[in-house]
Design a protein around this motif. Sequence first.
Motif, PDB file in Angstrom:
ATOM      1  N   LYS A  45       0.815  -1.217   0.000  1.00  0.00           N
ATOM      2  CA  LYS A  45       0.000   0.000   0.000  1.00  0.00           C
ATOM      3  C   LYS A  45       0.851   1.270   0.000  1.00  0.00           C
ATOM      4  CE  LYS A  45      -3.618  -2.224   2.746  1.00  0.00           C
ATOM      5  NZ  LYS A  45      -4.287  -2.186   4.066  1.00  0.00           N
ATOM      6  N   HIS A  46       2.110   1.142   0.367  1.00  0.00           N
ATOM      7  CA  HIS A  46       2.989   2.304   0.517  1.00  0.00           C
ATOM      8  C   HIS A  46       3.947   2.357  -0.671  1.00  0.00           C
ATOM      9  CE1 HIS A  46       1.496   2.771   4.643  1.00  0.00           C
ATOM     10  NE2 HIS A  46       1.412   1.448   4.591  1.00  0.00           N
ATOM     11  N   ASN A  47       3.427   2.788  -1.815  1.00  0.00           N
ATOM     12  CA  ASN A  47       4.172   2.660  -3.066  1.00  0.00           C
ATOM     13  C   ASN A  47       4.249   3.949  -3.879  1.00  0.00           C
ATOM     14  OD1 ASN A  47       1.580   2.882  -3.976  1.00  0.00           O
ATOM     15  ND2 ASN A  47       1.445   0.822  -4.821  1.00  0.00           N
ATOM     16  N   THR A  48       4.255   5.072  -3.179  1.00  0.00           N
ATOM     17  CA  THR A  48       4.322   6.356  -3.865  1.00  0.00           C
ATOM     18  C   THR A  48       5.487   7.196  -3.346  1.00  0.00           C
ATOM     19  OG1 THR A  48       2.931   7.554  -2.289  1.00  0.00           O
ATOM     20  CG2 THR A  48       1.799   6.364  -4.076  1.00  0.00           C
ATOM     21  N   LYS A  49       5.762   8.276  -4.028  1.00  0.00           N
ATOM     22  CA  LYS A  49       6.844   9.180  -3.638  1.00  0.00           C
ATOM     23  C   LYS A  49       6.565   9.834  -2.284  1.00  0.00           C
ATOM     24  CE  LYS A  49       9.537  12.984  -5.527  1.00  0.00           C
ATOM     25  NZ  LYS A  49       9.801  13.806  -6.712  1.00  0.00           N
ATOM     26  N   THR A  50       5.313   9.985  -1.920  1.00  0.00           N
ATOM     27  CA  THR A  50       4.961  10.619  -0.650  1.00  0.00           C
ATOM     28  C   THR A  50       4.718   9.609   0.470  1.00  0.00           C
ATOM     29  OG1 THR A  50       2.633  10.700  -1.304  1.00  0.00           O
ATOM     30  CG2 THR A  50       3.990  12.655  -1.758  1.00  0.00           C
ATOM     31  N   ASP A  51       4.787   8.332   0.151  1.00  0.00           N
ATOM     32  CA  ASP A  51       4.578   7.266   1.144  1.00  0.00           C
ATOM     33  C   ASP A  51       5.249   6.007   0.590  1.00  0.00           C
ATOM     34  OD1 ASP A  51       3.703   5.668   3.227  1.00  0.00           O
ATOM     35  OD2 ASP A  51       1.659   5.490   2.455  1.00  0.00           O
ATOM     36  N   CYS A  52       6.541   5.853   0.878  1.00  0.00           N
ATOM     37  CA  CYS A  52       7.333   4.809   0.233  1.00  0.00           C
ATOM     38  C   CYS A  52       7.967   3.855   1.240  1.00  0.00           C
ATOM     39  CB  CYS A  52       8.418   5.477  -0.614  1.00  0.00           C
ATOM     40  SG  CYS A  52       9.437   4.319  -1.547  1.00  0.00           S
ATOM     41  N   TRP A  53       7.515   2.596   1.207  1.00  0.00           N
ATOM     42  CA  TRP A  53       8.099   1.542   2.029  1.00  0.00           C
ATOM     43  C   TRP A  53       8.731   0.514   1.103  1.00  0.00           C
ATOM     44  CZ3 TRP A  53       4.118  -0.279   6.274  1.00  0.00           C
ATOM     45  CH2 TRP A  53       3.776   0.795   7.094  1.00  0.00           C
ATOM     46  N   VAL A  54       9.840  -0.054   1.534  1.00  0.00           N
ATOM     47  CA  VAL A  54      10.449  -1.176   0.827  1.00  0.00           C
ATOM     48  C   VAL A  54      10.868  -2.210   1.861  1.00  0.00           C
ATOM     49  CG1 VAL A  54      11.288   0.152  -1.160  1.00  0.00           C
ATOM     50  CG2 VAL A  54      12.751  -0.139   0.837  1.00  0.00           C
ATOM     51  N   VAL A  55      11.066  -3.440   1.393  1.00  0.00           N
ATOM     52  CA  VAL A  55      11.542  -4.515   2.259  1.00  0.00           C
ATOM     53  C   VAL A  55      12.950  -4.879   1.821  1.00  0.00           C
ATOM     54  CG1 VAL A  55      11.204  -6.926   2.932  1.00  0.00           C
ATOM     55  CG2 VAL A  55       9.228  -5.408   2.680  1.00  0.00           C
ATOM     56  N   VAL A  56      13.856  -4.957   2.798  1.00  0.00           N
ATOM     57  CA  VAL A  56      15.227  -5.385   2.535  1.00  0.00           C
ATOM     58  C   VAL A  56      15.615  -6.366   3.639  1.00  0.00           C
ATOM     59  CG1 VAL A  56      17.646  -4.693   2.352  1.00  0.00           C
ATOM     60  CG2 VAL A  56      15.864  -3.223   1.406  1.00  0.00           C
ATOM     61  N   ASN A  57      15.959  -7.569   3.244  1.00  0.00           N
ATOM     62  CA  ASN A  57      16.377  -8.619   4.182  1.00  0.00           C
ATOM     63  C   ASN A  57      15.373  -8.826   5.317  1.00  0.00           C
ATOM     64  OD1 ASN A  57      18.812  -9.037   2.736  1.00  0.00           O
ATOM     65  ND2 ASN A  57      19.711  -7.270   3.764  1.00  0.00           N
ATOM     66  N   GLY A  58      14.092  -8.807   4.967  1.00  0.00           N
ATOM     67  CA  GLY A  58      13.047  -9.063   5.950  1.00  0.00           C
ATOM     68  C   GLY A  58      12.682  -7.877   6.816  1.00  0.00           C
ATOM     69  N   GLU A  59      13.361  -6.737   6.646  1.00  0.00           N
ATOM     70  CA  GLU A  59      13.029  -5.542   7.409  1.00  0.00           C
ATOM     71  C   GLU A  59      12.231  -4.588   6.529  1.00  0.00           C
ATOM     72  OE1 GLU A  59      16.474  -4.936  10.679  1.00  0.00           O
ATOM     73  OE2 GLU A  59      16.989  -4.273   8.658  1.00  0.00           O
ATOM     74  N   VAL A  60      11.216  -3.973   7.137  1.00  0.00           N
ATOM     75  CA  VAL A  60      10.398  -3.001   6.421  1.00  0.00           C
ATOM     76  C   VAL A  60      10.985  -1.620   6.694  1.00  0.00           C
ATOM     77  CG1 VAL A  60       8.092  -2.036   6.116  1.00  0.00           C
ATOM     78  CG2 VAL A  60       8.362  -4.460   6.695  1.00  0.00           C
ATOM     79  N   LEU A  61      11.245  -0.899   5.603  1.00  0.00           N
ATOM     80  CA  LEU A  61      11.839   0.434   5.709  1.00  0.00           C
ATOM     81  C   LEU A  61      10.877   1.474   5.159  1.00  0.00           C
ATOM     82  CD1 LEU A  61      15.153  -0.706   4.051  1.00  0.00           C
ATOM     83  CD2 LEU A  61      14.898  -0.223   6.460  1.00  0.00           C
ATOM     84  N   ASP A  62      10.662   2.538   5.916  1.00  0.00           N
ATOM     85  CA  ASP A  62       9.920   3.685   5.400  1.00  0.00           C
ATOM     86  C   ASP A  62      10.984   4.655   4.899  1.00  0.00           C
ATOM     87  OD1 ASP A  62       8.607   6.047   4.881  1.00  0.00           O
ATOM     88  OD2 ASP A  62       7.383   6.001   6.694  1.00  0.00           O
ATOM     89  N   VAL A  63      11.174   4.694   3.601  1.00  0.00           N
ATOM     90  CA  VAL A  63      12.247   5.485   2.998  1.00  0.00           C
ATOM     91  C   VAL A  63      11.728   6.781   2.362  1.00  0.00           C
ATOM     92  CG1 VAL A  63      13.802   3.541   2.639  1.00  0.00           C
ATOM     93  CG2 VAL A  63      12.108   4.087   0.898  1.00  0.00           C
ATOM     94  N   THR A  64      10.524   7.167   2.704  1.00  0.00           N
ATOM     95  CA  THR A  64       9.918   8.365   2.117  1.00  0.00           C
ATOM     96  C   THR A  64      10.823   9.587   2.275  1.00  0.00           C
ATOM     97  OG1 THR A  64       7.748   7.465   2.718  1.00  0.00           O
ATOM     98  CG2 THR A  64       7.828   9.773   2.045  1.00  0.00           C
ATOM     99  N   SER A  65      11.292   9.835   3.480  1.00  0.00           N
ATOM    100  CA  SER A  65      12.103  11.038   3.715  1.00  0.00           C
ATOM    101  C   SER A  65      13.530  10.897   3.194  1.00  0.00           C
ATOM    102  CB  SER A  65      12.123  11.376   5.205  1.00  0.00           C
ATOM    103  OG  SER A  65      12.728  10.334   5.934  1.00  0.00           O
TER     104      SER A  65
END
Length: 145
Positions: A45-65
């Motif tokens: 659900k968090h797949n935009t430039k203003t709300d961006c999450w990704v998963v890396v090695n099982g950790e969820v990262l909020d990389v928006t900022s």
Amino acid sequence: PPDVIPKYAPDSVIGRIGGGGAVAGGAVVAGGGGGGGITMEEVAKHNTKTDCWVVVNGEVLDVTSFLGEHPGGELAILTFAGRDATEEFNMIHPPDVIGKYAPEAIIGKVGAATAIAAPPAAAPAAGGGGEAKADKGDLLSNHQA
């Protein structure tokens, strides 16, 4: 009334005492005693430039900022917004890069969590062990309760 927050501001709940983790967008964030984690459905659900999450090695990262600061540009991250970027990330980054440059981006771990719906006011929170303890006035005393 006990139904005001669930009815009018369900997204404002950030956790539940004894519930085993905070709530982010309706998903249980890992870190408490309840196991859980953030589902990939929630991450998606968090797949935009203003709300961006990704998963890396099982950790969820909020990389928006972090998007504007990423040396490889925003597009490199946005390509994996709402998805697991582990394979591609690990091909080009050293293992310590997240901890070194963006530790605050880690918001939880991927897991098969059940989203927390506001329970009836009388129901104890999951993992809460029944009745709530009385507030003893400070964090240390409450923790030892």
